[in-house]
Design an enzyme around this catalytic site. Structure first.
Site, PDB file in Angstrom:
ATOM      1  N   VAL A   1       0.833  -1.208   0.000  1.00 52.56           N
ATOM      2  CA  VAL A   1       0.000   0.000   0.000  1.00 52.56           C
ATOM      3  C   VAL A   1       0.868   1.260   0.000  1.00 52.56           C
ATOM      4  O   VAL A   1       0.590   2.216  -0.728  1.00 52.56           O
ATOM      5  CB  VAL A   1      -0.957  -0.004   1.213  1.00 52.56           C
ATOM      6  CG1 VAL A   1      -1.703   1.317   1.333  1.00 52.56           C
ATOM      7  CG2 VAL A   1      -1.952  -1.163   1.097  1.00 52.56           C
TER       8      VAL A   1
ATOM      9  N   GLN B   1     -11.671 -11.925  -2.089  1.00 49.93           N
ATOM     10  CA  GLN B   1     -10.588 -11.002  -1.835  1.00 49.93           C
ATOM     11  C   GLN B   1      -9.234 -11.553  -2.245  1.00 49.93           C
ATOM     12  O   GLN B   1      -8.886 -12.690  -1.925  1.00 49.93           O
ATOM     13  CB  GLN B   1     -10.598 -10.579  -0.358  1.00 49.93           C
ATOM     14  CG  GLN B   1     -11.871  -9.809   0.002  1.00 49.93           C
ATOM     15  CD  GLN B   1     -11.984  -9.399   1.452  1.00 49.93           C
ATOM     16  OE1 GLN B   1     -13.032  -9.548   2.073  1.00 49.93           O
ATOM     17  NE2 GLN B   1     -10.920  -8.846   2.011  1.00 49.93           N
TER      18      GLN B   1
ATOM     19  N   ARG C   1     -10.603   3.467  12.937  1.00 49.52           N
ATOM     20  CA  ARG C   1     -11.823   3.523  12.095  1.00 49.52           C
ATOM     21  C   ARG C   1     -13.112   3.655  12.905  1.00 49.52           C
ATOM     22  O   ARG C   1     -14.077   4.252  12.452  1.00 49.52           O
ATOM     23  CB  ARG C   1     -11.916   2.257  11.253  1.00 49.52           C
ATOM     24  CG  ARG C   1     -10.887   2.190  10.134  1.00 49.52           C
ATOM     25  CD  ARG C   1     -10.981   0.892   9.367  1.00 49.52           C
ATOM     26  NE  ARG C   1      -9.879   0.763   8.412  1.00 49.52           N
ATOM     27  CZ  ARG C   1      -9.444  -0.409   7.953  1.00 49.52           C
ATOM     28  NH1 ARG C   1     -10.018  -1.545   8.348  1.00 49.52           N
ATOM     29  NH2 ARG C   1      -8.432  -0.467   7.108  1.00 49.52           N
TER      30      ARG C   1
ATOM     31  N   ARG D   1      14.664  -1.873  10.002  1.00 46.78           N
ATOM     32  CA  ARG D   1      15.152  -3.023   9.210  1.00 46.78           C
ATOM     33  C   ARG D   1      15.172  -2.691   7.712  1.00 46.78           C
ATOM     34  O   ARG D   1      16.037  -3.116   6.976  1.00 46.78           O
ATOM     35  CB  ARG D   1      14.223  -4.225   9.486  1.00 46.78           C
ATOM     36  CG  ARG D   1      14.684  -5.531   8.885  1.00 46.78           C
ATOM     37  CD  ARG D   1      13.695  -6.675   9.185  1.00 46.78           C
ATOM     38  NE  ARG D   1      12.385  -6.455   8.550  1.00 46.78           N
ATOM     39  CZ  ARG D   1      11.264  -6.199   9.211  1.00 46.78           C
ATOM     40  NH1 ARG D   1      11.285  -6.108  10.529  1.00 46.78           N
ATOM     41  NH2 ARG D   1      10.119  -6.015   8.579  1.00 46.78           N
ATOM     42  N   SER D   2      14.166  -1.889   7.288  1.00 48.88           N
ATOM     43  CA  SER D   2      14.060  -1.559   5.852  1.00 48.88           C
ATOM     44  C   SER D   2      14.670  -0.210   5.518  1.00 48.88           C
ATOM     45  O   SER D   2      14.588   0.265   4.382  1.00 48.88           O
ATOM     46  CB  SER D   2      12.581  -1.544   5.440  1.00 48.88           C
ATOM     47  OG  SER D   2      11.963  -2.746   5.784  1.00 48.88           O
TER      48      SER D   2
ATOM     49  N   SER E   1      -3.234 -10.017  -2.182  1.00 44.67           N
ATOM     50  CA  SER E   1      -2.445  -8.810  -1.870  1.00 44.67           C
ATOM     51  C   SER E   1      -3.024  -8.067  -0.667  1.00 44.67           C
ATOM     52  O   SER E   1      -2.356  -7.257  -0.045  1.00 44.67           O
ATOM     53  CB  SER E   1      -2.392  -7.861  -3.064  1.00 44.67           C
ATOM     54  OG  SER E   1      -3.707  -7.545  -3.484  1.00 44.67           O
TER      55      SER E   1
ATOM     56  N   PRO F   1       6.444 -30.557  -7.810  1.00 48.84           N
ATOM     57  CA  PRO F   1       6.238 -31.082  -6.438  1.00 48.84           C
ATOM     58  C   PRO F   1       7.498 -31.176  -5.581  1.00 48.84           C
ATOM     59  O   PRO F   1       7.433 -31.437  -4.410  1.00 48.84           O
ATOM     60  CB  PRO F   1       5.631 -32.464  -6.701  1.00 48.84           C
ATOM     61  CG  PRO F   1       5.136 -32.441  -8.109  1.00 48.84           C
ATOM     62  CD  PRO F   1       6.063 -31.503  -8.829  1.00 48.84           C
TER      63      PRO F   1
ATOM     64  N   CYS G   1     -10.410  -2.273   2.774  1.00 55.62           N
ATOM     65  CA  CYS G   1     -10.478  -2.301   1.302  1.00 55.62           C
ATOM     66  C   CYS G   1     -11.825  -2.835   0.814  1.00 55.62           C
ATOM     67  O   CYS G   1     -12.430  -2.296  -0.121  1.00 55.62           O
ATOM     68  CB  CYS G   1      -9.336  -3.119   0.732  1.00 55.62           C
ATOM     69  SG  CYS G   1      -8.969  -4.612   1.639  1.00 55.62           S
TER      70      CYS G   1
ATOM     71  N   HIS H   1     -10.143  -7.020  -5.558  1.00 55.94           N
ATOM     72  CA  HIS H   1     -11.221  -7.662  -4.794  1.00 55.94           C
ATOM     73  C   HIS H   1     -12.515  -7.629  -5.607  1.00 55.94           C
ATOM     74  O   HIS H   1     -12.811  -6.649  -6.293  1.00 55.94           O
ATOM     75  CB  HIS H   1     -11.467  -6.896  -3.491  1.00 55.94           C
ATOM     76  CG  HIS H   1     -10.434  -7.081  -2.419  1.00 55.94           C
ATOM     77  ND1 HIS H   1      -9.377  -7.971  -2.502  1.00 55.94           N
ATOM     78  CD2 HIS H   1     -10.299  -6.458  -1.219  1.00 55.94           C
ATOM     79  CE1 HIS H   1      -8.650  -7.896  -1.412  1.00 55.94           C
ATOM     80  NE2 HIS H   1      -9.172  -6.996  -0.595  1.00 55.94           N
TER      81      HIS H   1
ATOM     82  N   ASN I   1      -7.805  -3.440  -4.902  1.00 58.90           N
ATOM     83  CA  ASN I   1      -7.842  -3.290  -3.441  1.00 58.90           C
ATOM     84  C   ASN I   1      -6.670  -2.482  -2.901  1.00 58.90           C
ATOM     85  O   ASN I   1      -6.721  -1.931  -1.803  1.00 58.90           O
ATOM     86  CB  ASN I   1      -7.871  -4.655  -2.752  1.00 58.90           C
ATOM     87  CG  ASN I   1      -6.729  -5.540  -3.177  1.00 58.90           C
ATOM     88  OD1 ASN I   1      -6.700  -6.008  -4.319  1.00 58.90           O
ATOM     89  ND2 ASN I   1      -5.789  -5.803  -2.294  1.00 58.90           N
TER      90      ASN I   1
HETATM   91  C1  2RA Z   1      -7.446  -8.211   3.538  1.00 54.11           C
HETATM   92  N1  2RA Z   1      -8.984  -6.383   3.979  1.00 54.11           N
HETATM   93  O1  2RA Z   1      -7.916  -8.243   2.396  1.00 54.11           O
HETATM   94  C2  2RA Z   1      -7.864  -7.123   4.526  1.00 54.11           C
HETATM   95  C3  2RA Z   1      -6.714  -6.226   4.862  1.00 54.11           C
HETATM   96  N2  2RA Z   1      -6.223  -5.520   3.724  1.00 54.11           N
HETATM   97  O2  2RA Z   1      -6.597  -9.029   3.962  1.00 54.11           O
END
Ligand code: 2RA
Length: 340
Positions: A14, A157, A99, A39-40, A160, A180, A130, A243, A316
């Site tokens: 994101v 969904q 939220r 770390r990044s 990602s 395999p 999302c 999604h 999404n």
């Molecule tokens: C999912 N909506 O799709 C949740 C978090 N992004 O895993």
């Protein structure tokens, strides 16, 4: 005169999309900072034709910065969003942390842009889940016309939504099925996701629903109208990005499918692709990278009074997260943080 903008979590799915969309939509940026975990730190990320080196979130001072787009988990948000807000930087948070806070507006600009002005209470604005975002974009114009009583939705969904790890797991498991020698057990997901579907996203609640399903209920009520009844089944499917949702709506008043189609065609953020023929509908692979919420398969539901069903698809990572956050920043800039 533009804004000093911070993207927190710039190396995640994101966060990277937030940087891409800020550039694509030419958001007025005077200066930008890309933050990540220690770390990044130093990881290079793109912002338009620029390459940014990420800085350490823990060491970053938000004083003097105008807007911070947060794309990190609730734990890191809990640690850093309040200090950013306190430093005078308006936080637009993609985690679920704020939220449901009555003092924090939960905003989808096509639906309730005016709510942005409630940011002054905590200097924080929340981005919806999302799966909620794309659905309320489609529901709002229909609700305005015929008042929604009840929504039943099944989601499909993409992986990602579970981050880069979710995408890697689908990729590795799919390869291992054809080769395999390398078995890739379920890790990010509770069961095999390759060539499978999993009716479980987030944790189970007391009543047998999952938290993902609870989010769709609570957020739809907060964003559109608390009187709307929502019943959701959220399913993970072996799709990388995009999604999809099968939405069934019961209205107070009768709404003809043709009128619904016209209303949706005129509504902000929506692209109607709806022909009763092969390919006359949108599928997830076609929505990737697009800003729109696509609506197809609009049809009456004759099994109930005033019933209508439709299919809804959106990227999404964009409308479901990064685009919505940038759109909130645009509204904030236009209505509250005027520059120059
Ligand atoms: C999912 N909506 O799709 C949740 C978090 N992004 O895993």
């Amino acid at each position: 005169m533009g804004y000093r903008v911070v993207v927190v979590g710039a190396t995640g799915n994101v966060g990277r999309e937030m940087l891409n969309i800020l550039a694509e939509r030419e958001f007025p940026v005077d200066e930008i900072a890309a933050l990540a975990s220690r770390r990044s730190q130093g990881t290079e990320v793109s912002f338009g034709d620029q390459t940014l080196k990420t800085k350490d979130l823990a060491q970053f001072d938000f004083a003097g910065w105008d807007i911070a787009l947060f794309a990190v988990g609730s734990e890191a948000t809990k640690e850093h969003a309040p200090r950013a807000a306190k430093a005078g930087c308006v936080v637009i948070d993609n985690s679920s942390l704020y939220r449901y806070d009555p003092d924090v507006p939960l905003v989808v600009p096509e639906v309730n842009a005016d709510a942005v002005m409630g940011y002054t209470k905590k200097n924080i604005i929340a981005n919806p889940n999302c799966s909620t975002a794309q659905m309320v974009v489609a529901l709002k114009p229909l609700h305005d016309r015929a008042r929604i009583k009840r929504v039943v939705v099944a989601t499909y969904q993409s992986v990602s939504g579970a981050g880069k790890e979710g995408m890697d797991e689908l990729w590795d498991q799919t390869k291992s099925i054809y080769n395999p020698v390398t078995d890739v057990p379920a890790a990010k997901f509770t069961k095999q996701i390759a060539f499978n579907v999993i009716p479980h996203i987030d944790v189970f609640m007391e009543d047998g629903s999952t938290k993902e399903e609870w989010k769709m209920v609570a957020e739809t009520k907060k964003i559109i109208d608390k009187s709307i009844k929502v019943h959701a089944t959220c399913v993970r499917v072996p799709v990388f990005v995009g999604h999809s949702e099968a939405v069934n709506v019961e209205f107070e008043d009768f709404l003809d499918e043709e009128e619904a189609r016209e209303i949706l065609r005129e509504a902000p953020g929506i692209m109607v692709v709806d022909k009763r023929e092969d390919g006359g509908y949108v599928t997830p692979v076609e929505c990737v990278g697009d800003f729109a919420t696509f609506v197809s398969r609009i049809r009456q539901d004759p099994t109930i009074d005033n019933g209508l069903s439709f299919w809804c698809v959106s990227d999404n990572l964009r409308k479901g997260a990064a685009l919505n956050a940038v759109q909130i920043a645009e509204v904030l800039g236009q209505r509250a943080l005027k520059k120059g």
